[in-house]
Design a protein around this motif. Structure first.
Motif, PDB file in Angstrom:
ATOM      1  N   LEU A  76       0.786  -1.254  -0.076  1.00 34.96           N
ATOM      2  CA  LEU A  76      -0.061   0.058   0.118  1.00 34.96           C
ATOM      3  C   LEU A  76       0.855   1.296  -0.062  1.00 34.96           C
ATOM      4  N   SER A  77       0.719   2.178  -1.145  1.00 29.50           N
ATOM      5  CA  SER A  77       1.120   3.285  -1.288  1.00 29.50           C
ATOM      6  C   SER A  77       0.654   4.431  -0.391  1.00 29.50           C
ATOM      7  N   TYR A  78       1.421   5.506   0.019  1.00 29.21           N
ATOM      8  CA  TYR A  78       0.876   6.624   0.557  1.00 29.21           C
ATOM      9  C   TYR A  78       0.536   7.525  -0.463  1.00 29.21           C
ATOM     10  N   LEU A  79      -1.053   8.129  -0.266  1.00 34.44           N
ATOM     11  CA  LEU A  79      -1.658   8.853  -1.140  1.00 34.44           C
ATOM     12  C   LEU A  79      -1.193  10.283  -1.140  1.00 34.44           C
ATOM     13  N   ASP A  80      -0.888  10.675   0.090  1.00 36.84           N
ATOM     14  CA  ASP A  80      -0.234  12.142   0.447  1.00 36.84           C
ATOM     15  C   ASP A  80      -1.128  13.212  -0.483  1.00 36.84           C
ATOM     16  N   SER A  81      -2.277  13.332  -0.146  1.00 33.68           N
ATOM     17  CA  SER A  81      -3.269  14.126  -0.972  1.00 33.68           C
ATOM     18  C   SER A  81      -4.183  14.737  -0.027  1.00 33.68           C
ATOM     19  N   SER A  82      -5.221  15.348  -0.506  1.00 32.86           N
ATOM     20  CA  SER A  82      -6.414  15.942   0.173  1.00 32.86           C
ATOM     21  C   SER A  82      -7.422  14.650   0.587  1.00 32.86           C
ATOM     22  N   SER A  83      -8.455  14.871   1.514  1.00 38.47           N
ATOM     23  CA  SER A  83      -9.242  13.966   1.889  1.00 38.47           C
ATOM     24  C   SER A  83     -10.853  14.323   1.597  1.00 38.47           C
ATOM     25  N   ALA A  84     -11.307  13.089   1.343  1.00 38.88           N
ATOM     26  CA  ALA A  84     -12.853  13.138   1.266  1.00 38.88           C
ATOM     27  C   ALA A  84     -13.410  12.021   1.690  1.00 38.88           C
ATOM     28  N   VAL A  85     -13.947  11.962   2.747  1.00 36.90           N
ATOM     29  CA  VAL A  85     -14.412  10.577   3.725  1.00 36.90           C
ATOM     30  C   VAL A  85     -15.734  10.078   2.801  1.00 36.90           C
ATOM     31  N   GLY A  86     -16.497  10.903   2.593  1.00 38.84           N
ATOM     32  CA  GLY A  86     -18.052  10.768   2.302  1.00 38.84           C
ATOM     33  C   GLY A  86     -17.812   9.727   1.133  1.00 38.84           C
ATOM     34  N   PRO A  87     -17.262  10.332  -0.172  1.00 38.67           N
ATOM     35  CA  PRO A  87     -17.314   9.106  -1.137  1.00 38.67           C
ATOM     36  C   PRO A  87     -16.494   7.852  -0.859  1.00 38.67           C
ATOM     37  N   ALA A  88     -15.493   7.800  -0.065  1.00 38.90           N
ATOM     38  CA  ALA A  88     -15.115   6.449   0.603  1.00 38.90           C
ATOM     39  C   ALA A  88     -15.949   5.617   1.233  1.00 38.90           C
TER      40      ALA A  88
END
Length: 370
Positions: free
Chosen positions: A258-270
């Motif tokens: 698993l690689s680190y995304l290192d981005s912004s975050s959007a929990v709803g769609p997840a």
């Protein structure tokens, strides 16, 4: 059919004369931690007076006498914060003491228990065994880690299953989640706020959880745990490390890759992606029959909240149990509460992520999800 193994829990709330609210030991609808938590949350504060002796009689007559299992040890924990109404029958304070299979523990909360009269009440409730009496100043002490650990020792001093009627398994039967299916899905926030070091800690934490739980023997085994993990970043940027699986090798391989995304975050769609693709819908449902489905969010709550309310409602519709792990002081409490579906007790916090790996917090988490 009455199960001959495992633990059953009942609850009695008592107040003035004849006023009781109970969760019964033999309630067939309570067959998981999720259903038990739901039943507890439905309890409504009664208020009013205190008829402790009558409550002890009610508990034995209605929850213990006719519903206890053969050879079962019955442990009773009585929590009281004051004197009982003088109109009540004080001879019933020892009502639970006549059954040798019942062990009574008394917890007195408040300052009044330094007075002789009230200390004698606790002694009577505890069947004259002063070693089974605990006094504390405030109710918040009930959820302190050291007190919970103490009560585990008191209620289960020798956690060894003797297997009187059943063939013993080679592994310890006391391992967490051994008696029921649990499908545990981790949702890891891969935002830039996490940092590479904490990303490594998070992967290690999930591996520790897998090692600590009793995993299912096969994909469709109706006992034990299966795990899945999805890392989420900005909308539609997600990585699935592994789908629901019981195989430790697959979990370890998925975590290492698993690689680190290192981005912004959007929990709803997840959340929606996890429900639709990892859990599945209708005929493509991937969870096991009767399994408790549990989401574990690893996040500080600093995320795009678009559709978060709708996502939380979707979790409720799917009867998902939610837990949150968060570290640091810069967190969004409102988001954390929404992810925990309003349950403050379902939020586990540490100052740093390495704190989550320490036994006191880690073991409490394992007890909670199981």
């Amino acid at each position: 059919m009455t199960l001959t193994a495992g633990t059953r829990v009942g609850v009695v709330q008592f107040s003035h004369d004849g006023t009781f609210e109970a969760i019964r030991l033999d309630d067939a609808s309570i067959n998981s931690m999720s259903s038990f938590k739901t039943a507890v949350k439905k309890l409504q504060w009664i208020a009013g007076g205190t008829f402790t002796p009558s409550a002890l009689k009610f508990t034995y007559d209605n929850l213990i006498r006719d519903s206890k299992r053969a050879r079962a040890k019955v442990s009773v924990v009585v929590v009281t914060d004051g004197r009982f109404d003088p109109r009540d029958d004080d001879s019933q304070l020892r009502y639970l003491c006549d059954d040798s299979t019942v062990v009574v523990n008394a917890i007195g909360v408040g300052d009044m228990f330094d007075k002789k009269h009230d200390s004698e009440t606790l002694v009577s409730i505890a069947c004259n065994n002063k070693n089974r009496i605990t006094e504390m100043k405030q109710y918040t002490d009930l959820v302190a880690d050291n007190f919970i650990e103490k009560m585990e020792t008191v209620l289960c001093p020798d956690p060894v299953i003797k297997c009187p009627d059943l063939p013993c398994k080679t592994e310890l039967d006391v391992a967490p989640c051994v008696g029921r299916p649990v499908d545990l899905v981790f949702l890891l926030d891969g935002s830039e706020r996490l940092g590479m070091e904490n990303f490594g800690h998070a992967r290690h934490f999930v591996q520790m959880v897998a090692n600590a739980l009793t995993m299912a023997k096969t994909r469709n085994d109706l006992n034990g745990a299966r795990l899945a993990l999805i890392e989420f970043g900005k909308e539609n940027e997600n990585q699935v490390a592994f789908l629901l699986t019981h195989e430790l090798n697959g979990i370890a391989s998925g975590l290492s890759g698993l690689s680190y995304l290192d981005s912004s975050s959007a929990v709803g769609p997840a959340i929606f992606k996890t429900i639709n693709e990892i859990l599945g819908k209708g005929t493509t449902r991937k969870t096991r029959r009767g399994a408790e489905v549990s989401f574990v969010f690893i996040t500080d709550g600093i995320t795009d909240t678009t559709n978060l309310d709708e996502a939380a409602n979707a979790m409720r519709r799917e009867q998902i149990v939610s837990t949150v792990i968060s570290t640091g002081s810069d967190v969004d409490e409102e988001v954390l509460i929404k992810l925990a579906m309003g349950d403050q007790n379902a939020i586990f916090k540490g100052q740093t992520f390495s704190d989550v790996l320490q036994p006191s917090l880690f073991n409490r988490f394992i007890r909670w999800v199981c």
